[in-house]
Design a protein around this motif. Structure first.
Motif, PDB file in Angstrom:
ATOM      1  N   LEU A  50      10.804  20.453 -25.434  1.00 24.77           N
ATOM      2  CA  LEU A  50      10.999  19.127 -26.035  1.00 24.77           C
ATOM      3  C   LEU A  50      11.246  18.074 -24.959  1.00 24.77           C
ATOM      4  O   LEU A  50      10.727  16.962 -25.043  1.00 24.77           O
ATOM      5  CB  LEU A  50      12.169  19.140 -27.017  1.00 24.77           C
ATOM      6  N   ALA A  51      12.018  18.428 -23.940  1.00 25.22           N
ATOM      7  CA  ALA A  51      12.267  17.501 -22.831  1.00 25.22           C
ATOM      8  C   ALA A  51      10.971  17.198 -22.089  1.00 25.22           C
ATOM      9  O   ALA A  51      10.718  16.050 -21.694  1.00 25.22           O
ATOM     10  CB  ALA A  51      13.313  18.076 -21.889  1.00 25.22           C
ATOM     11  N   GLU A  52      10.133  18.226 -21.910  1.00 20.86           N
ATOM     12  CA  GLU A  52       8.838  18.023 -21.259  1.00 20.86           C
ATOM     13  C   GLU A  52       7.969  17.090 -22.103  1.00 20.86           C
ATOM     14  O   GLU A  52       7.346  16.160 -21.576  1.00 20.86           O
ATOM     15  CB  GLU A  52       8.143  19.368 -21.055  1.00 20.86           C
ATOM     16  N   LEU A  53       7.926  17.332 -23.409  1.00 19.59           N
ATOM     17  CA  LEU A  53       7.154  16.470 -24.300  1.00 19.59           C
ATOM     18  C   LEU A  53       7.686  15.041 -24.256  1.00 19.59           C
ATOM     19  O   LEU A  53       6.914  14.090 -24.167  1.00 19.59           O
ATOM     20  CB  LEU A  53       7.180  17.006 -25.735  1.00 19.59           C
ATOM     21  N   ARG A  54       8.990  14.900 -24.286  1.00 17.82           N
ATOM     22  CA  ARG A  54       9.579  13.553 -24.244  1.00 17.82           C
ATOM     23  C   ARG A  54       9.122  12.818 -22.992  1.00 17.82           C
ATOM     24  O   ARG A  54       8.712  11.656 -23.061  1.00 17.82           O
ATOM     25  CB  ARG A  54      11.102  13.625 -24.286  1.00 17.82           C
ATOM     26  N   HIS A  55       9.199  13.470 -21.865  1.00 20.03           N
ATOM     27  CA  HIS A  55       8.776  12.836 -20.615  1.00 20.03           C
ATOM     28  C   HIS A  55       7.301  12.438 -20.679  1.00 20.03           C
ATOM     29  O   HIS A  55       6.946  11.290 -20.380  1.00 20.03           O
ATOM     30  CB  HIS A  55       9.031  13.779 -19.437  1.00 20.03           C
ATOM     31  N   LEU A  56       6.458  13.376 -21.081  1.00 16.98           N
ATOM     32  CA  LEU A  56       5.013  13.114 -21.100  1.00 16.98           C
ATOM     33  C   LEU A  56       4.617  12.079 -22.142  1.00 16.98           C
ATOM     34  O   LEU A  56       3.630  11.365 -21.963  1.00 16.98           O
ATOM     35  CB  LEU A  56       4.252  14.421 -21.339  1.00 16.98           C
ATOM     36  N   ALA A  57       5.364  11.998 -23.231  1.00 18.27           N
ATOM     37  CA  ALA A  57       4.992  11.131 -24.352  1.00 18.27           C
ATOM     38  C   ALA A  57       5.677   9.766 -24.330  1.00 18.27           C
ATOM     39  O   ALA A  57       5.450   8.958 -25.237  1.00 18.27           O
ATOM     40  CB  ALA A  57       5.308  11.833 -25.669  1.00 18.27           C
ATOM     41  N   THR A  58       6.486   9.507 -23.310  1.00 20.82           N
ATOM     42  CA  THR A  58       7.169   8.209 -23.250  1.00 20.82           C
ATOM     43  C   THR A  58       6.965   7.477 -21.932  1.00 20.82           C
ATOM     44  O   THR A  58       7.237   6.277 -21.863  1.00 20.82           O
ATOM     45  CB  THR A  58       8.684   8.344 -23.504  1.00 20.82           C
ATOM     46  N   GLU A  59       6.496   8.181 -20.918  1.00 25.80           N
ATOM     47  CA  GLU A  59       6.262   7.536 -19.626  1.00 25.80           C
ATOM     48  C   GLU A  59       4.864   6.936 -19.595  1.00 25.80           C
ATOM     49  O   GLU A  59       3.901   7.592 -19.992  1.00 25.80           O
ATOM     50  CB  GLU A  59       6.421   8.543 -18.485  1.00 25.80           C
ATOM     51  N   GLY A  60       4.750   5.714 -19.130  1.00 26.81           N
ATOM     52  CA  GLY A  60       3.470   5.040 -19.034  1.00 26.81           C
ATOM     53  C   GLY A  60       3.630   3.571 -19.325  1.00 26.81           C
ATOM     54  O   GLY A  60       4.750   3.037 -19.338  1.00 26.81           O
ATOM     55  N   ASP A  61       2.515   2.915 -19.552  1.00 29.73           N
ATOM     56  CA  ASP A  61       2.512   1.474 -19.781  1.00 29.73           C
ATOM     57  C   ASP A  61       1.926   1.154 -21.144  1.00 29.73           C
ATOM     58  O   ASP A  61       0.925   1.756 -21.561  1.00 29.73           O
ATOM     59  CB  ASP A  61       1.666   0.778 -18.707  1.00 29.73           C
TER      60      ASP A  61
END
Length: 127
Positions: A50-61
């Motif tokens: 879940l932490a991995e998903l959170r990082h991948l799904a919230t970082e960006g522009d």
């Protein structure tokens, strides 16, 4: 319809993710079928995933726009009671539209290959 700023979406994400106890990978993007009626491709319950998903799904522009396609799949966040906190549809394998109808602002994720790899591990084998 008005578009939410990236800051507004980030604020919502910052409030939604700490409540998430699980995530579902569901078939279909922004389609008329309810989340409950879609096939479940995968389930994420493990805190590290879940932490991995959170990082991948919230970082960006944020793009200040939305894709016109319906998307290919949906990630739904669930709380401890199994209720949906919110969802995001995947567009082009590079963008997530969190609560598309509400925010109307795609997130161009920072690590599209990483996000696709994670989603493939949870049932999205065509990515």
């Amino acid at each position: 319809m008005t578009r939410a700023s990236g800051a507004e979406v980030r604020l919502w994400l910052a409030q939604a993710w700490p409540r998430a106890e699980a995530a579902l990978v569901l078939a279909g993007g922004d389609v008329r079928a309810s989340l409950a009626d879609r096939p479940v491709l995968g389930e994420i319950f493990d805190d590290a995933r879940l932490a991995e998903l959170r990082h991948l799904a919230t970082e960006g522009d944020f793009t200040d726009d939305i894709c016109r396609c319906p998307g290919s799949l949906t990630v739904a966040l669930l709380d401890a009671r199994g209720l949906v906190i919110g969802s995001a549809s995947l567009h082009g394998g590079t963008d997530l539209a969190w609560e598309r109808g509400r925010f109307r602002n795609n997130l161009a994720v920072a690590d599209p290959p990483g996000l696709r790899a994670l989603l493939r591990r949870y049932g999205a084998h065509w990515l």
